[in-house]
Design an enzyme around this catalytic site. Sequence first.
Site, mmCIF file in Angstrom:
data_model
loop_
_atom_site.group_PDB
_atom_site.id
_atom_site.type_symbol
_atom_site.label_atom_id
_atom_site.label_comp_id
_atom_site.label_asym_id
_atom_site.label_seq_id
_atom_site.Cartn_x
_atom_site.Cartn_y
_atom_site.Cartn_z
ATOM 1 N N LYS A 100 -7.623 -5.976 15.363
ATOM 2 C CA LYS A 100 -7.963 -6.449 14.027
ATOM 3 C C LYS A 100 -9.471 -6.651 13.905
ATOM 4 O O LYS A 100 -10.114 -7.136 14.836
ATOM 5 C CB LYS A 100 -7.227 -7.754 13.738
ATOM 6 C CG LYS A 100 -5.728 -7.554 13.691
ATOM 7 C CD LYS A 100 -4.972 -8.861 13.588
ATOM 8 C CE LYS A 100 -3.480 -8.587 13.662
ATOM 9 N NZ LYS A 100 -2.675 -9.795 13.703
ATOM 10 N N HIS A 137 2.129 -20.166 13.895
ATOM 11 C CA HIS A 137 2.338 -19.751 15.287
ATOM 12 C C HIS A 137 2.956 -20.893 16.096
ATOM 13 O O HIS A 137 3.910 -20.689 16.856
ATOM 14 C CB HIS A 137 1.002 -19.391 15.952
ATOM 15 C CG HIS A 137 0.279 -18.220 15.368
ATOM 16 N ND1 HIS A 137 -1.064 -18.246 15.098
ATOM 17 C CD2 HIS A 137 0.708 -16.984 15.005
ATOM 18 C CE1 HIS A 137 -1.456 -17.073 14.621
ATOM 19 N NE2 HIS A 137 -0.396 -16.289 14.539
ATOM 20 N N SER A 179 -3.828 -15.732 10.190
ATOM 21 C CA SER A 179 -5.129 -15.991 10.818
ATOM 22 C C SER A 179 -6.275 -15.351 10.037
ATOM 23 O O SER A 179 -7.345 -15.944 9.915
ATOM 24 C CB SER A 179 -5.135 -15.461 12.256
ATOM 25 O OG SER A 179 -4.209 -16.169 13.035
ATOM 26 N N ARG A 231 7.172 -13.614 8.433
ATOM 27 C CA ARG A 231 6.810 -14.375 7.229
ATOM 28 C C ARG A 231 7.405 -13.742 5.985
ATOM 29 O O ARG A 231 8.219 -14.318 5.298
ATOM 30 C CB ARG A 231 5.280 -14.434 7.083
ATOM 31 C CG ARG A 231 4.594 -15.315 8.073
ATOM 32 C CD ARG A 231 3.118 -15.053 8.121
ATOM 33 N NE ARG A 231 2.842 -13.744 8.694
ATOM 34 C CZ ARG A 231 1.671 -13.354 9.134
ATOM 35 N NH1 ARG A 231 0.627 -14.142 9.015
ATOM 36 N NH2 ARG A 231 1.506 -12.171 9.668
HETATM 37 P P1 ADP Z 1 -1.685 -13.319 12.235
HETATM 38 O O1 ADP Z 1 -0.676 -12.361 11.653
HETATM 39 O O2 ADP Z 1 -1.627 -14.698 11.651
HETATM 40 O O3 ADP Z 1 -3.057 -12.741 12.332
HETATM 41 P P2 ADP Z 1 -0.978 -12.733 14.987
HETATM 42 O O4 ADP Z 1 -1.282 -11.313 14.946
HETATM 43 O O5 ADP Z 1 -1.625 -13.507 16.071
HETATM 44 O O6 ADP Z 1 -1.283 -13.586 13.693
HETATM 45 O O7 ADP Z 1 0.592 -12.901 14.995
HETATM 46 C C1 ADP Z 1 1.366 -13.093 16.140
HETATM 47 C C2 ADP Z 1 2.798 -13.289 15.755
HETATM 48 O O8 ADP Z 1 2.925 -14.483 14.980
HETATM 49 C C3 ADP Z 1 3.437 -12.198 14.896
HETATM 50 O O9 ADP Z 1 4.787 -12.063 15.296
HETATM 51 C C4 ADP Z 1 3.372 -12.748 13.497
HETATM 52 O O10 ADP Z 1 4.385 -12.244 12.677
HETATM 53 C C5 ADP Z 1 3.624 -14.220 13.794
HETATM 54 N N1 ADP Z 1 3.106 -15.079 12.740
HETATM 55 C C6 ADP Z 1 1.892 -15.044 12.202
HETATM 56 N N2 ADP Z 1 1.762 -15.962 11.241
HETATM 57 C C7 ADP Z 1 2.965 -16.625 11.171
HETATM 58 C C8 ADP Z 1 3.482 -17.685 10.361
HETATM 59 N N3 ADP Z 1 2.742 -18.251 9.401
HETATM 60 N N4 ADP Z 1 4.742 -18.104 10.585
HETATM 61 C C9 ADP Z 1 5.490 -17.503 11.531
HETATM 62 N N5 ADP Z 1 5.080 -16.483 12.313
HETATM 63 C C10 ADP Z 1 3.817 -16.053 12.148
#
Ligand code: ADP
Length: 159
Positions: free
Chosen positions: A41, A17, A128, A91
């Site tokens: 989630k 992130h 996450s 990703r």
């Molecule tokens: P996660 O998928 O890790 O639970 P979130 O729902 O908070 O996280 O994701 C928020 C945004 O961050 C989404 O656009 C998701 O694709 C992006 N994201 C999550 N993990 C990564 C990563 N490792 N690298 C780049 N973008 C990411």
Amino acid sequence: MTKVLYPGSFDPLHNGHLDIIEVAARHFDEVVVASVRNPQKTGGLFDLDDRQAMIVESVAHLPNVTVTSFASLTVDLAKELGCDFIVKGLRVVADFESELMMARMNHAVSGIDTLFIPAGASNSFLASNLLREIARFGGDVTEMVPPPVAKRLLEKYGS
Ligand code: ADP
């Protein structure tokens, strides 16, 4: 001046992130990071106040980044804040499928476009939900999260 919105649950924020936030902060004038108030989630770890505090501390070095939260439609928040685009990270192919549908739906209901930023090569396995699972069982994820997040995980789980 271009302002973008980066929404997510950020439970917790991790280096993937933060990488997206840093890339966005380099390319756009203003970046608003918004954590969703009640993530859909399951298996959440941190409440909103903690998630917010960790993001604020982790982006302290980026003067054009602000942090907020929301419980509404992402597109409504983007309009309310005057954001030009929504920014999302990608990703793997699975992200592409769900994010593409969401981007098209968001555009259909609001006209707001989504811009995708590819995950950094060393961050593309970070998610996450995986970090929460590892931390809960005492695994060490210190290298995968910003220091303010590592500190809170240590307080919570001693890992
Ligand atoms: P996660 O998928 O890790 O639970 P979130 O729902 O908070 O996280 O994701 C928020 C945004 O961050 C989404 O656009 C998701 O694709 C992006 N994201 C999550 N993990 C990564 C990563 N490792 N690298 C780049 N973008 C990411």
